[in-house]
Design a protein around this motif. Structure first.
Motif, PDB file in Angstrom:
ATOM      1  N   TRP A 113     -65.726  57.842 -80.974  1.00 23.09           N
ATOM      2  CA  TRP A 113     -64.940  56.625 -81.241  1.00 23.09           C
ATOM      3  C   TRP A 113     -65.737  55.410 -80.804  1.00 23.09           C
ATOM      4  N   LEU A 114     -65.816  54.421 -81.669  1.00 30.08           N
ATOM      5  CA  LEU A 114     -66.454  53.142 -81.358  1.00 30.08           C
ATOM      6  C   LEU A 114     -65.378  52.067 -81.286  1.00 30.08           C
ATOM      7  N   THR A 115     -65.380  51.324 -80.193  1.00 30.02           N
ATOM      8  CA  THR A 115     -64.408  50.250 -79.994  1.00 30.02           C
ATOM      9  C   THR A 115     -65.100  48.903 -80.154  1.00 30.02           C
ATOM     10  N   LEU A 116     -64.545  48.053 -80.986  1.00 32.97           N
ATOM     11  CA  LEU A 116     -65.122  46.736 -81.242  1.00 32.97           C
ATOM     12  C   LEU A 116     -64.462  45.697 -80.345  1.00 32.97           C
ATOM     13  N   PRO A 117     -65.194  44.666 -79.953  1.00 31.80           N
ATOM     14  CA  PRO A 117     -64.649  43.667 -79.005  1.00 31.80           C
ATOM     15  C   PRO A 117     -63.754  42.623 -79.677  1.00 31.80           C
ATOM     16  N   LEU A 118     -62.767  43.045 -80.464  1.00 33.18           N
ATOM     17  CA  LEU A 118     -61.755  42.147 -81.015  1.00 33.18           C
ATOM     18  C   LEU A 118     -60.516  42.971 -81.309  1.00 33.18           C
ATOM     19  N   GLU A 119     -59.368  42.282 -81.360  1.00 36.92           N
ATOM     20  CA  GLU A 119     -58.093  42.968 -81.523  1.00 36.92           C
ATOM     21  C   GLU A 119     -57.620  42.900 -82.968  1.00 36.92           C
ATOM     22  N   TYR A 120     -56.767  43.860 -83.319  1.00 34.93           N
ATOM     23  CA  TYR A 120     -56.235  43.893 -84.682  1.00 34.93           C
ATOM     24  C   TYR A 120     -55.466  42.620 -85.018  1.00 34.93           C
ATOM     25  N   SER A 121     -54.732  42.079 -84.042  1.00 27.69           N
ATOM     26  CA  SER A 121     -53.887  40.914 -84.314  1.00 27.69           C
ATOM     27  C   SER A 121     -54.689  39.680 -84.689  1.00 27.69           C
ATOM     28  N   THR A 122     -55.987  39.676 -84.401  1.00 31.64           N
ATOM     29  CA  THR A 122     -56.817  38.501 -84.699  1.00 31.64           C
ATOM     30  C   THR A 122     -57.638  38.666 -85.966  1.00 31.64           C
ATOM     31  N   LEU A 123     -57.469  39.766 -86.688  1.00 35.18           N
ATOM     32  CA  LEU A 123     -58.315  40.045 -87.835  1.00 35.18           C
ATOM     33  C   LEU A 123     -57.941  39.179 -89.034  1.00 35.18           C
ATOM     34  N   PRO A 124     -58.923  38.653 -89.763  1.00 33.63           N
ATOM     35  CA  PRO A 124     -58.622  38.035 -91.065  1.00 33.63           C
ATOM     36  C   PRO A 124     -58.273  39.111 -92.092  1.00 33.63           C
TER      37      PRO A 124
END
Length: 942
Positions: A87-98
């Motif tokens: 699993w790779l975790t990206l440094p941003l949250e789903y709620s902030t995605l365009p």
């Protein structure tokens, strides 16, 4: 349309994650001729071994731009296949995605020789793929995905990507030819079996199929085997052999290996990914901004009804040739030209620069002339009309200019100060200095205007300090009526920058509350608990979290001020003991509520907990001022007289012994937000005081409520009976309110009586019913049924349970005023010797009296806008806004109360409306049906 359950992306505060499973593919080995031309390819990892060490990077893109840095898989030595399962975790949250977010996924190969020369960057792209996080329906992708790898290309992440995760479909004759792929029967069976197994695998992942570990592993291996075979099949020639004109068979020209271009090798690779699964589909949602105001459609009707007017529509004079009628038209066909309106969103929000400049010039030049300026009779009437506006009305540009022009004359009018504050452009230093210089000369304003100046629309420190000076003249009892709102007003205090760069709230209002509360035990008690609620760790909203630092500072300063008073240390100990007492009581309440025993066993268990010496609840030495009512000093608890109410949250009934030798019962409950009930009872207490100031005692019962946290609190227990019990089959009451009153207050020869009831008890009943009918109508109290209408033995009638206010009601056909036929029959009916005529007169007098104090009540609701009380939310779209000083403020709940006051009507018209309302609710069948259904439901539950 079938129901569709989904979750909003804006509520998903989790980091974006993707699981890199494995890489599957097949390609022909490089021929020797190619290695002679490109010797650097000999030592490339993927050419040395089919299971060479590769690594994967994942980076989010939107609008062809990267959103964050990439995430990378860890080094892994492959044996039988390129399988990461990481699993790779990206440094941003789903709620902030365009909405157009894509993941650019690149598989990197290792090469000791840099093809471009140099000693750095010994990695080359093995292949790349780009997959959008949302599908065409704006739904977040979940589960397993199979992505095509474009060999020797790094994923670009562009909006028009060259490395799509699925090969785009081709059009025209080429696509028709590719549809005629020769597929043998064996391959078609494998593809069908793979499709079936993948479908079952999705059901297994969702928990729809039972788990069997040994069998599942066999199925997973079979699926991987079929997927590998499918990848190999995809490398076969796509076109069937064609017959040539001479009868020979066409030779397939698809090269197995492009010798001149080693980056185009016959083969096919796919990367298997997995996205997190959720209980419901996740739908993309962006932050919804309120629609901008369209000032061009504002009408005169909106102005008269008190609706919001950002700016009046400008006067437009059309030139020749563009008139909308046929007289001014210059068209050759004789028809009129059509005037097209183009919407400009800045018209509603922003000032016209030319008008702003003109206003600054005019106001700056008239400073000396305005000092002695007096209005003529016509202007005096115009100003009086402006002064009569309520706190929610926004002034037009003309009204602001005239108020400013006659500001010196209006200093003798106390109602005009709030209008002047709305008229001043506080961003202009010259203008603001002139306004502040007038404050000491102004006539003393009323408390309602002072509260308006402490609202969220006023940010000028001098104006707020002037309002605080007005509050200093109020006694402690009056200040206690507004203390709940004044604590909320601390959120609107302006901030000043300290020398060290830290922001600290300006303490003009805070210091006033701290000093007054430190000098009065009762004020200090309630200030402490109001602050404790704001500092509750279980506060449900982010807004509450934002203000915790402010309230923590005020609480700290309050404790320091207590130390400076003669009795400060003792009062601090009292507050500490109260906190410990409430903490233990909350723990006992949660234990009782969470217990699975029946109510009888809960009561026994609760009595044992009270009697347990570990809890130290039987006696209080010295006596403890009760947080709910600090005038009462409790010395202990009567354990045998405690009980548990029959309710879903199982509130506790606790009977205290007081130092005066009496008892004080109360109800304590956890799991319920009592702040809304606390607010309503506080407004009822305020209205009771306003009526008493007019010598009108309506025998109201504003029982005490104190929220000790956002989900716990205490309620004063008033001995009474619900109307549902009185009207049930109770022989001693004869199933009537009048029978209940006669039973508890029988007529005696020595005392006057009415309808067989002692006169003072009947007066209590008639007055209290009139008072609560008017008050619950004004506050829009909903969910009224016979179980939350109470009647005390002395005839006082009152309401409980204010879970629905401001017109909200969970039941259809809800009445505006709860006035049932049984309540009127308790007065002797609406004819003959009954008290119904007196009841209506009390209603009219109470309504007229409270209308005159509407500004005070509306300002109290305005100060509670940011209190995170559930019943005050959700009205912003219906309410308007008022801007004073800086910015605009939503006043939805305030407008809901304002509608009930009927301020646009004259007093005679308003009383006529109330009379019609009483007559309508008396004969309404909807409330009768609601009471019957509620009684049936409660009986069925019992």
């Amino acid at each position: 349309m079938e129901p569709f359950t989904f979750a909003s992306l804006s509520e998903l505060d989790l980091p974006v994650a993707v699981k890199v499973n494995r890489l599957e593919g097949f390609e022909k080995p490089l021929p020797y001729s190619t290695l002679l031309k490109r010797p650097d390819l000999r030592h490339r990892g993927s050419n040395l071994s089919p299971n060479s060490e590769l690594y994967v990077t994942v980076q989010p893109f939107a609008d062809s731009k990267p959103l964050t840095v990439h995430s990378q898989t860890a080094y892994k030595h492959f044996k039988s296949g390129r399988i990461w399962n990481q699993w790779l975790t990206l440094p941003l949250e789903y709620s902030t995605l365009p909405a157009n977010t894509q993941l650019a996924i690149t598989v990197w190969d290792l090469s000791p020789i840099n093809p471009k020369g140099g000693d750095r960057n010994h990695h080359v792209p093995f292949g790349g793929t780009t997959i959008p996080l949302f599908d065409d329906d704006a739904t977040l992708r979940i589960g397993r995905r199979k992505c095509k790898i474009w060999r020797h290309k790094a994923a670009d992440g562009f909006s028009d990507t060259t490395t799509p995760w699925q090969e785009p479909r081709k059009r025209g004759r080429r696509a028709q030819q590719e549809d005629m792929i020769v597929v043998d029967e064996k391959q078609s069976r494998r593809d069908a079996e793979l499709e079936r197994l993948v479908g079952l695998m999705k059901q297994h992942e969702m928990g729809e199929l039972p788990e069997s570990k040994w069998l599942d592993q066999m199925v997973f291996r079979q699926i991987e085997k079929l997927e590998r075979q499918q990848v190999k099949d995809s490398t076969r020639p796509k076109h069937p052999p064609q017959k040539l004109e001479n009868g020979d068979t066409e030779v397939n020209n698809d090269p197995l290996c492009a010798e001149d271009d080693p980056d185009h090798i016959d083969g096919s690779f796919f990367l298997y990914l997995e996205f997190p699964r959720f209980d419901h589909p996740i739908i993309y949602t962006d932050h919804e901004y309120p629609p901008p105001p369209i000032s061009a459609v504002q009408t005169a009707t909106a102005q008269t009804t008190g609706a919001v007017n950002f700016k009046p529509p400008p006067e437009v004079q059309l030139g020749p040739g563009i008139q909308s009628d046929t007289n001014g038209a210059s068209d050759t066909d004789g028809g009129g030209t059509r005037l097209i309106r183009i919407y400009d969103p800045e018209v509603g929000y922003a000032d016209n620069p030319a008008e702003a400049k003109h206003r600054r010039l005019i106001r700056g030049q008239r400073n000396a002339l305005d000092r002695d300026l007096k209005p003529n009779p016509k202007m005096r009437d115009f100003l009086n009309k402006v002064m009569s506006y309520g706190p929610t009305v926004e002034l037009s540009d003309k009204e602001k200019d005239e108020v400013w022009r006659f500001r010196h004359h209006l200093t003798r009018e106390k109602r005009a100060l709030t209008k002047l504050v709305k008229s001043v452009n506080w961003s202009e230093q010259t203008e603001s200095r002139q306004a502040i210089a007038l404050l000491p000369k102004w006539a003393e304003i009323d408390v309602d205007d002072a509260l308006e100046l402490l609202g969220p629309g006023v940010r000028n420190p001098a104006v707020r300090a002037y309002a605080v000076d007005r509050l200093r003249k109020a006694d402690d009892d009056e200040l206690l009526l507004y203390l709940l709102q004044l604590v909320q007003a601390l959120k609107f205090e302006p901030k000043r920058a300290k020398d060290d760069g830290e922001d600290e709230t300006d303490s003009s209002l805070a210091s006033f509350l701290i000093v007054r509360s430190a000098a009065n035990l009762k004020l200090g008690n309630f200030l402490h608990w109001y602050l404790m609620v704001e500092l509750d760790d279980e506060a449900p909203t982010k807004a509450a979290e934002k203000n915790k630092k402010l309230f923590a500072r005020v609480s700290y300063d309050f404790m320091k001020e207590l130390e400076a008073t003669p009795e400060g240390q003792e009062r601090r100990n009292v507050l500490l003991r109260q906190g410990e007492f409430i903490t233990v009581l909350s723990k006992l309440s949660k234990d009782i509520r969470n217990s699975r025993a029946d109510r009888v066993k809960k009561i026994e268990h609760f009595k044992k907990l009270i009697s347990d010496p570990k809890n130290d609840m039987l006696t209080f030495a010295p006596p403890l001022p009760l947080p709910l009512d600090p005038d009462i000093n409790v010395s202990g608890i009567l354990a045998d007289d405690c009980s548990v109410f029959k309710s879903s949250l199982f509130p506790l009934y606790i009977n205290f012994t007081t130092s005066a030798g009496s008892t004080y019962p109360l109800m304590f409950k956890t799991g319920d937000d009592l702040r809304q009930d606390q607010l309503v009872v506080q407004i009822i207490a305020l209205m009771d005081r306003l009526l008493l100031n007019e010598n009108l005692d309506l025998k109201l019962t504003p029982y005490r409520i104190l929220a000790t946290s956002t989900l716990a609190g205490a309620i004063q227990f008033v001995p009474s009976a619900p109307l549902s019990t009185i009207l049930s089959n109770t022989p001693k009451y004869k199933n009537s309110i009048l029978g209940y009153l006669r039973h508890h207050n029988p007529a005696t020869p020595s005392a006057p009586s009415v309808l067989g009831v002692r006169k003072d008890a009947m007066d209590n009943y008639v007055k209290s019913v009139a008072g609560y009918c008017v008050i619950t109508y004004l506050l829009g109290v909903g969910d009224r049924h016979l179980d939350n209408l109470m009647l005390a033995p002395d005839g006082r009638f009152f309401h409980i349970d204010f879970g629905y206010i401001l017109g909200r009601d969970p039941k259809p056909m809800a009445p505006l005023m709860k006035l049932s036929r049984e309540m009127i029959e308790g007065m002797g009916g609406d004819t003959g010797e009954g008290q119904f005529g007196i009841f209506k007169q009390y209603c009219f007098t109470a309504f007229s009296t409270l209308r005159r104090s509407s500004s005070l009540i509306l300002n109290l609701f305005a100060l509670m806008q940011d209190a995170s009380i559930p019943g005050l939310k959700g009205f912003d779209a219906e309410g308007g806004s008022v801007g004073v000083g800086t910015g605009a403020v939503g006043l939805g709940p305030v407008r809901k109360v304002e509608e009930r006051f009927k301020l646009e009507m004259s007093e005679e018209e308003a009383l006529g409306f109330l009379a019609q309302l009483i007559e309508r609710e008396m004969g309404a069948w909807g409330p009768v049906l609601i009471d019957k259904l509620h009684g049936f439901t409660q009986g069925w539950r019992t």
